[in-house]
Design a protein around this motif. Structure first.
Motif, PDB file in Angstrom:
ATOM      1  N   MET A 100       0.845  -1.174   0.000  1.00  0.00           N
ATOM      2  CA  MET A 100       0.000   0.000   0.000  1.00  0.00           C
ATOM      3  C   MET A 100       0.891   1.236   0.000  1.00  0.00           C
ATOM      4  SD  MET A 100      -3.087   1.365   0.180  1.00  0.00           S
ATOM      5  CE  MET A 100      -4.180   0.092   0.633  1.00  0.00           C
ATOM      6  N   ILE A 101       0.664   2.105  -0.946  1.00  0.00           N
ATOM      7  CA  ILE A 101       1.433   3.336  -1.050  1.00  0.00           C
ATOM      8  C   ILE A 101       0.699   4.427  -0.290  1.00  0.00           C
ATOM      9  CG2 ILE A 101       2.311   5.085  -2.622  1.00  0.00           C
ATOM     10  CD1 ILE A 101       2.608   2.941  -4.716  1.00  0.00           C
ATOM     11  N   GLN A 102       1.418   5.122   0.574  1.00  0.00           N
ATOM     12  CA  GLN A 102       0.820   6.211   1.344  1.00  0.00           C
ATOM     13  C   GLN A 102       1.637   7.474   1.154  1.00  0.00           C
ATOM     14  OE1 GLN A 102       0.617   5.011   5.404  1.00  0.00           O
ATOM     15  NE2 GLN A 102      -1.185   3.735   5.089  1.00  0.00           N
ATOM     16  N   VAL A 103       0.918   8.605   1.115  1.00  0.00           N
ATOM     17  CA  VAL A 103       1.571   9.894   0.998  1.00  0.00           C
ATOM     18  C   VAL A 103       0.964  10.803   2.057  1.00  0.00           C
ATOM     19  CG1 VAL A 103       1.956  11.890  -0.478  1.00  0.00           C
ATOM     20  CG2 VAL A 103       1.957   9.617  -1.464  1.00  0.00           C
ATOM     21  N   VAL A 104       1.803  11.500   2.788  1.00  0.00           N
ATOM     22  CA  VAL A 104       1.339  12.406   3.840  1.00  0.00           C
ATOM     23  C   VAL A 104       1.145  13.789   3.237  1.00  0.00           C
ATOM     24  CG1 VAL A 104       1.917  13.440   6.057  1.00  0.00           C
ATOM     25  CG2 VAL A 104       2.577  11.091   5.574  1.00  0.00           C
ATOM     26  N   VAL A 105      -0.039  14.381   3.514  1.00  0.00           N
ATOM     27  CA  VAL A 105      -0.321  15.745   3.062  1.00  0.00           C
ATOM     28  C   VAL A 105       0.024  16.682   4.213  1.00  0.00           C
ATOM     29  CG1 VAL A 105      -2.072  17.339   2.223  1.00  0.00           C
ATOM     30  CG2 VAL A 105      -2.168  14.936   1.560  1.00  0.00           C
ATOM     31  N   ARG A 106       0.984  17.547   4.005  1.00  0.00           N
ATOM     32  CA  ARG A 106       1.426  18.477   5.048  1.00  0.00           C
ATOM     33  C   ARG A 106       0.942  19.884   4.730  1.00  0.00           C
ATOM     34  NH1 ARG A 106       7.239  16.158   4.478  1.00  0.00           N
ATOM     35  NH2 ARG A 106       6.987  14.182   5.541  1.00  0.00           N
ATOM     36  N   LYS A 124       6.247   8.089  -6.470  1.00  0.00           N
ATOM     37  CA  LYS A 124       6.252   6.746  -5.889  1.00  0.00           C
ATOM     38  C   LYS A 124       5.656   5.729  -6.857  1.00  0.00           C
ATOM     39  CE  LYS A 124       6.229   7.814  -0.994  1.00  0.00           C
ATOM     40  NZ  LYS A 124       5.602   7.523   0.301  1.00  0.00           N
ATOM     41  N   LEU A 125       4.563   6.104  -7.529  1.00  0.00           N
ATOM     42  CA  LEU A 125       3.941   5.199  -8.497  1.00  0.00           C
ATOM     43  C   LEU A 125       4.900   4.909  -9.649  1.00  0.00           C
ATOM     44  CD1 LEU A 125       0.310   6.628  -8.653  1.00  0.00           C
ATOM     45  CD2 LEU A 125       1.045   4.491  -7.604  1.00  0.00           C
ATOM     46  N   GLN A 126       5.612   5.928 -10.095  1.00  0.00           N
ATOM     47  CA  GLN A 126       6.589   5.759 -11.179  1.00  0.00           C
ATOM     48  C   GLN A 126       7.693   4.799 -10.742  1.00  0.00           C
ATOM     49  OE1 GLN A 126       6.469   7.368 -14.203  1.00  0.00           O
ATOM     50  NE2 GLN A 126       8.299   6.356 -14.919  1.00  0.00           N
ATOM     51  N   ARG A 127       8.190   4.990  -9.527  1.00  0.00           N
ATOM     52  CA  ARG A 127       9.266   4.150  -9.015  1.00  0.00           C
ATOM     53  C   ARG A 127       8.825   2.693  -8.855  1.00  0.00           C
ATOM     54  NH1 ARG A 127      10.643   6.528  -3.978  1.00  0.00           N
ATOM     55  NH2 ARG A 127      10.692   8.519  -5.029  1.00  0.00           N
ATOM     56  N   GLU A 128       7.582   2.489  -8.469  1.00  0.00           N
ATOM     57  CA  GLU A 128       7.063   1.136  -8.274  1.00  0.00           C
ATOM     58  C   GLU A 128       6.739   0.443  -9.598  1.00  0.00           C
ATOM     59  OE1 GLU A 128       6.520  -0.690  -5.425  1.00  0.00           O
ATOM     60  OE2 GLU A 128       7.641   0.867  -4.379  1.00  0.00           O
ATOM     61  N   GLY A 129       6.678   1.181 -10.694  1.00  0.00           N
ATOM     62  CA  GLY A 129       6.402   0.585 -11.986  1.00  0.00           C
ATOM     63  C   GLY A 129       4.922   0.420 -12.277  1.00  0.00           C
ATOM     64  N   ARG A 133       3.986   1.597 -15.898  1.00  0.00           N
ATOM     65  CA  ARG A 133       4.451   0.643 -16.904  1.00  0.00           C
ATOM     66  C   ARG A 133       3.520  -0.572 -16.936  1.00  0.00           C
ATOM     67  NH1 ARG A 133       9.090  -1.132 -14.741  1.00  0.00           N
ATOM     68  NH2 ARG A 133       9.989   0.907 -14.989  1.00  0.00           N
ATOM     69  N   GLU A 134       3.121  -1.032 -15.743  1.00  0.00           N
ATOM     70  CA  GLU A 134       2.222  -2.180 -15.658  1.00  0.00           C
ATOM     71  C   GLU A 134       0.866  -1.867 -16.275  1.00  0.00           C
ATOM     72  OE1 GLU A 134       1.079  -5.998 -13.563  1.00  0.00           O
ATOM     73  OE2 GLU A 134       2.969  -4.940 -13.301  1.00  0.00           O
ATOM     74  N   MET A 135       0.338  -0.677 -16.008  1.00  0.00           N
ATOM     75  CA  MET A 135      -0.953  -0.288 -16.585  1.00  0.00           C
ATOM     76  C   MET A 135      -0.865  -0.244 -18.103  1.00  0.00           C
ATOM     77  SD  MET A 135      -2.347   2.595 -13.878  1.00  0.00           S
ATOM     78  CE  MET A 135      -2.462   3.754 -15.163  1.00  0.00           C
ATOM     79  N   LYS A 136       0.228   0.277 -18.624  1.00  0.00           N
ATOM     80  CA  LYS A 136       0.401   0.366 -20.072  1.00  0.00           C
ATOM     81  C   LYS A 136       0.455  -1.032 -20.690  1.00  0.00           C
ATOM     82  CE  LYS A 136       3.445   2.364 -23.550  1.00  0.00           C
ATOM     83  NZ  LYS A 136       4.701   3.064 -23.812  1.00  0.00           N
ATOM     84  N   MET A 137       1.144  -1.949 -20.023  1.00  0.00           N
ATOM     85  CA  MET A 137       1.270  -3.300 -20.556  1.00  0.00           C
ATOM     86  C   MET A 137      -0.067  -4.046 -20.509  1.00  0.00           C
ATOM     87  SD  MET A 137       4.987  -4.536 -19.139  1.00  0.00           S
ATOM     88  CE  MET A 137       4.279  -6.088 -18.729  1.00  0.00           C
TER      89      MET A 137
END
Length: 72
Positions: free
Chosen positions: A1-7, A21-26, A29-33
């Motif tokens: 689970m990817i989480q991002v804190v809003v400050r 973070k989504l880019q780093r996790e790939g 790329r997975e959605m495109k494939m």
């Protein structure tokens, strides 16, 4: 689970962090494939080609490290 804190209610900064973070996790790329069906034979060929590229890259790095090839 990817989480991002809003400050400080800075949603734009949190959105940039999420995209990174989504880019780093790939995920992108997975959605495109997954847009189109990929035959199992095509998948095997793609994975084999990727494995060959990785092996060649590792070998190239090893040769550079050992001094057999000049660095670029």
């Amino acid at each position: 689970m990817i989480q991002v804190v809003v400050r400080d209610n800075n949603v734009d900064q949190a959105l940039r962090a999420l995209k990174k973070k989504l880019q780093r996790e790939g995920v992108y790329r997975e959605m495109k494939m997954r847009r189109f069906y990929e035959k199992p034979s095509e998948r095997r060929a793609r994975e084999l080609a990727a494995a060959i590229r990785r092996a060649r890259k590792l070998e190239r790095k090893r040769l550079e490290r050992d001094g057999a090839l000049p660095r670029k």
